[in-house]
Design an enzyme around this catalytic site. Structure first.
Site, PDB file in Angstrom:
ATOM      1  N   SER A   1     -18.668 -48.844  62.207  1.00  0.00           N
ATOM      2  CA  SER A   1     -18.583 -50.054  62.640  1.00  0.00           C
ATOM      3  C   SER A   1     -19.646 -50.748  62.481  1.00  0.00           C
ATOM      4  O   SER A   1     -20.860 -50.503  62.954  1.00  0.00           O
ATOM      5  CB  SER A   1     -18.073 -50.209  63.968  1.00  0.00           C
TER       6      SER A   1
ATOM      7  N   HIS B   1     -14.361 -53.209  59.685  1.00  0.00           N
ATOM      8  CA  HIS B   1     -14.094 -52.268  58.675  1.00  0.00           C
ATOM      9  C   HIS B   1     -13.296 -52.663  57.412  1.00  0.00           C
ATOM     10  O   HIS B   1     -12.046 -53.104  57.759  1.00  0.00           O
ATOM     11  CB  HIS B   1     -13.296 -50.876  59.269  1.00  0.00           C
TER      12      HIS B   1
ATOM     13  N   HIS C   1     -16.629 -54.927  71.917  1.00  0.00           N
ATOM     14  CA  HIS C   1     -16.828 -54.535  70.466  1.00  0.00           C
ATOM     15  C   HIS C   1     -17.788 -55.656  69.919  1.00  0.00           C
ATOM     16  O   HIS C   1     -18.512 -55.379  68.788  1.00  0.00           O
ATOM     17  CB  HIS C   1     -15.330 -54.616  69.645  1.00  0.00           C
TER      18      HIS C   1
ATOM     19  N   MET D   1     -16.037 -42.845  69.073  1.00  0.00           N
ATOM     20  CA  MET D   1     -14.480 -42.539  68.921  1.00  0.00           C
ATOM     21  C   MET D   1     -14.284 -42.162  67.368  1.00  0.00           C
ATOM     22  O   MET D   1     -12.993 -42.296  67.075  1.00  0.00           O
ATOM     23  CB  MET D   1     -13.568 -44.109  69.235  1.00  0.00           C
ATOM     24  N   SER D   2     -14.892 -41.495  66.714  1.00  0.00           N
ATOM     25  CA  SER D   2     -14.729 -41.098  65.481  1.00  0.00           C
ATOM     26  C   SER D   2     -15.674 -39.965  65.251  1.00  0.00           C
ATOM     27  O   SER D   2     -15.976 -39.073  65.881  1.00  0.00           O
ATOM     28  CB  SER D   2     -15.406 -42.305  64.476  1.00  0.00           C
TER      29      SER D   2
ATOM     30  N   HIS E   1      -9.188 -44.318  62.174  1.00  0.00           N
ATOM     31  CA  HIS E   1      -9.627 -43.652  63.571  1.00  0.00           C
ATOM     32  C   HIS E   1      -8.391 -43.152  64.290  1.00  0.00           C
ATOM     33  O   HIS E   1      -7.287 -43.701  63.938  1.00  0.00           O
ATOM     34  CB  HIS E   1     -10.219 -44.819  64.445  1.00  0.00           C
TER      35      HIS E   1
ATOM     36  N   ALA F   1     -21.050 -46.079  64.900  1.00  0.00           N
ATOM     37  CA  ALA F   1     -21.592 -46.767  65.909  1.00  0.00           C
ATOM     38  C   ALA F   1     -21.202 -46.068  67.440  1.00  0.00           C
ATOM     39  O   ALA F   1     -20.242 -45.399  67.480  1.00  0.00           O
ATOM     40  CB  ALA F   1     -21.086 -48.284  66.183  1.00  0.00           C
TER      41      ALA F   1
ATOM     42  N   TYR G   1      -7.558 -43.240  67.246  1.00  0.00           N
ATOM     43  CA  TYR G   1      -6.955 -44.477  68.021  1.00  0.00           C
ATOM     44  C   TYR G   1      -6.095 -45.198  67.473  1.00  0.00           C
ATOM     45  O   TYR G   1      -5.389 -45.997  68.212  1.00  0.00           O
ATOM     46  CB  TYR G   1      -7.880 -44.987  68.954  1.00  0.00           C
ATOM     47  N   GLU G   2      -6.127 -45.507  66.020  1.00  0.00           N
ATOM     48  CA  GLU G   2      -5.226 -46.341  65.334  1.00  0.00           C
ATOM     49  C   GLU G   2      -3.696 -45.613  65.523  1.00  0.00           C
ATOM     50  O   GLU G   2      -2.647 -46.680  65.071  1.00  0.00           O
ATOM     51  CB  GLU G   2      -5.634 -46.467  64.045  1.00  0.00           C
TER      52      GLU G   2
ATOM     53  N   ASN H   1     -25.007 -49.733  72.021  1.00  0.00           N
ATOM     54  CA  ASN H   1     -25.137 -50.163  73.332  1.00  0.00           C
ATOM     55  C   ASN H   1     -25.290 -48.937  74.061  1.00  0.00           C
ATOM     56  O   ASN H   1     -25.076 -47.821  73.919  1.00  0.00           O
ATOM     57  CB  ASN H   1     -23.656 -50.579  73.847  1.00  0.00           C
TER      58      ASN H   1
END
Ligand code: HPA
Length: 271
Positions: free
Chosen positions: A29, A60, A246, A210-211, A82, A112, A84-85, A234
């Protein structure tokens, strides 16, 4: 996905790209701009490739970019798919297999991530030394094709030690204060709760995202050497007294872009 179907996707890409890339790079990201620096660019959109799902996340682009960087033949994923998609884990394997059967031997995965280690600061770059799979599923679940890799792959050296050393020495040379640590994958798309972030720290995690973990498991299975780099965009939830969003992730990765770019370019040059 079986090898026959994978090769249908590979054949489609091979019709557009006539040379063998040596290194694959997955851009996380906000880090996709590195692909703009590639020379003699050939872009292949995921949506045009047989069996490939689309990437739907802001920040992306959703394409492979082939070409030359630092004199090396490379392929970059400008945007990844991802979990989560909503795609089954198995589908996340396909882009890695496409790069593998296009010919790459090494894969640089970037992402990220939220900083869990309190010594970290937003904007830090972390070389991944190991991971914890808190998605509790695995892209290799299902029928195994021994032609691709073994049923029970060893992941005790998932992040190649020589590549970690190389990245560290390049960090020193460029005067970049690189961190090292363990990446923990949660599924998302919610960010973590403060209690989850505490748990991750107690269990040995330094960064959360998340990846990456599915990509690395598939890459190891098919025999690729992997280097992982997290951009700490962050501090993870609960560490600072502020909500996560985000746009903050994208903002920090934009700020680190030039350091990230010189680091990755120099790694590619010396790999
Ligand atoms: N948590 C999970 N994924 C992330 C984060 C985070 O804090 N920051 C960027 N990706």
């Amino acid at each position: 996905m079986n090898l026959e179907k994978i090769m249908e996707s590979v054949e489609f890409v091979k019709n557009k790209v006539k040379y063998i890339p040596e290194i694959g790079i997955i851009l996380g990201s906000g880090l996709g701009d590195l692909a703009e620096e590639i020379e003699e660019k050939i872009c292949v959109k995921y949506e045009d490739i047989p069996h490939m799902p689309k990437s739907t996340v802001a920040g992306h682009a959703g394409q492979f970019v082939f070409g030359k960087l630092e004199g090396k033949d490379v392929v970059m994923m400008q945007g990844r798919i991802h979990f989560y998609e909503g795609h089954p884990m198995e589908v996340l394997a396909l882009p890695i297999h496409i790069m593998k059967y296009m010919g790459i031997e090494k894969l640089i995965v970037t992402n990220a991530a939220g900083g869990v280690n309190k010594e970290f600061n937003p904007g830090d770059l972390m070389i991944i030394t190991d991971h914890i799979n808190f998605a509790f599923t695995n892209p290799l679940i299902g029928k195994n094709d021994e032609k691709i890799g073994p049923r029970f792959p060893d992941v005790s050296n998932a992040y190649d030690k020589d590549l970690v050393e190389l990245a560290e020495s390049i960090g020193n040379k460029l005067n970049v204060n690189l961190k090292k640590g363990v990446y923990v994958m949660m599924t998302g798309p919610t960010y973590e709760t403060p209690a989850e972030v505490n748990m991750v720290r107690i269990l040995g995690g330094d960064a959360v995202g998340m990846s990456t973990v599915p990509d690395v498991l598939v890459a190891k299975h098919c025999g690729l050497k992997v280097l992982g780099i997290s951009c700490i965009t962050n501090m993870a939830a609960g560490i600072l007294d502020q909500p996560l969003c985000h746009s903050e992730v994208i903002e920090t990765s934009n700020k680190v872009k030039s350091t990230f770019t010189s680091l990755v370019r120099e790694i590619i040059k010396n790999i």
